[in-house]
Design an enzyme around this catalytic site. Sequence first.
Site, PDB file in Angstrom:
ATOM      1  N   TYR A   1      33.510 -97.627  41.394  1.00 40.30           N
ATOM      2  CA  TYR A   1      34.037 -97.771  42.765  1.00 40.30           C
ATOM      3  C   TYR A   1      32.887 -97.709  43.771  1.00 40.30           C
ATOM      4  O   TYR A   1      32.753 -98.575  44.639  1.00 40.30           O
ATOM      5  CB  TYR A   1      35.054 -96.655  43.010  1.00 40.30           C
ATOM      6  CG  TYR A   1      35.672 -96.629  44.379  1.00 40.30           C
ATOM      7  CD1 TYR A   1      36.748 -97.453  44.691  1.00 40.30           C
ATOM      8  CD2 TYR A   1      35.193 -95.764  45.371  1.00 40.30           C
ATOM      9  CE1 TYR A   1      37.327 -97.411  45.952  1.00 40.30           C
ATOM     10  CE2 TYR A   1      35.762 -95.721  46.628  1.00 40.30           C
ATOM     11  CZ  TYR A   1      36.842 -96.543  46.913  1.00 40.30           C
ATOM     12  OH  TYR A   1      37.414 -96.509  48.160  1.00 40.30           O
TER      13      TYR A   1
ATOM     14  N   SER B   1      33.568 -97.682  51.860  1.00 40.73           N
ATOM     15  CA  SER B   1      33.865 -96.264  51.700  1.00 40.73           C
ATOM     16  C   SER B   1      32.585 -95.493  51.926  1.00 40.73           C
ATOM     17  O   SER B   1      31.487 -96.013  51.674  1.00 40.73           O
ATOM     18  CB  SER B   1      34.359 -95.999  50.270  1.00 40.73           C
ATOM     19  OG  SER B   1      34.401 -94.609  50.012  1.00 40.73           O
TER      20      SER B   1
END
Length: 261
Positions: free
Chosen positions: A164, A149
């Site tokens: 995350y 990401s």
Amino acid sequence: MNAAGASLIDLSGKVILVTGGGNGLGADMASQFSRLGARVILADIAQEMAEATAAKVGNGALGVYCDIANAESVAQLADTARNAFGRIDALVNNAAHADLGADLDLLGTDPEVWSRTVDVNLTGTMHVSRAIVPIMLEGGGGSIATIVSRAGIAPPRSARRLAYSTTKAGLIMLARHMAVAYGKQGIRSNAIAPGTIETERMLRELSEERLTQSRANVLTPALGKPEDVSHMVAYLASDAGRFITGQTIQIDGGILTGLHE
Ligand SMILES: NC(=O)c1ccc[n+]([C@@H]2O[C@H](COP(=O)([O-])OP(=O)(O)OC[C@H]3O[C@@H](n4cnc5c(N)ncnc54)[C@H](O)[C@@H]3O)[C@@H](O)[C@H]2O)c1
């Protein structure tokens, strides 16, 4: 199509395993790979969804249960894949745990949220890679695409999503490690870093305000669609991507390039 009429991205004869393939980006990748000729295994903790998506994908696609955080479940997945297809040419490490509401900053994130995120995203992806690399090596190599990401490259300005982001940063190193360790044996390994992609989940979970902000921040007229990620992963899985390894490829509308005022 090139001048000879052949597709640049040809996956015919290839077997591709997509973790988290039941839904979202994983499901789109599975359909695109199948359309380009691959046979696909979709592994997901949501078994019914994996099976239903496999049925839609067609071309002999197989939907199977796997919790990537559980090493035994991953070993069973590897056995199932080997028995069903005898080889794996590409692995897409796509499954991820994201607890948007509870994954906050350092002082605000419950250690249990941290642990589950690390167990699935980082340790789980290690389990899957460890189980599948030997099968890939038996077949002479292949392509590993690990979906990370932009949050794994630069922390969000909101300072949310500590767990995350940290796992995605770690996965960039796992992807690079595999490129270095197994490159000479024919395995290419890359990290793919999407920005905001308009999957059904993102459109449901992100507020209209946040989506408007993201649309303003990218350098492109619109946010990404699932196929923007799928096409790149398909290219890497195909022989056309044979000289690309060890990279972190950002598919994010240039958002991290346009940070200065
Ligand atoms: N959609 C985006 O905008 C975006 C942006 C950046 C990165 N990503 C990354 O792309 C990937 C796919 O995201 P998505 O938006 O399609 O998410 P999603 O939640 O729609 O799909 C993730 C899939 O992983 C599965 N999964 C979760 N935990 C699992 C486990 N322990 N074992 C096996 N499967 C498990 C889920 O059941 C689900 O089908 C993720 O790695 C995510 O971090 C997405």
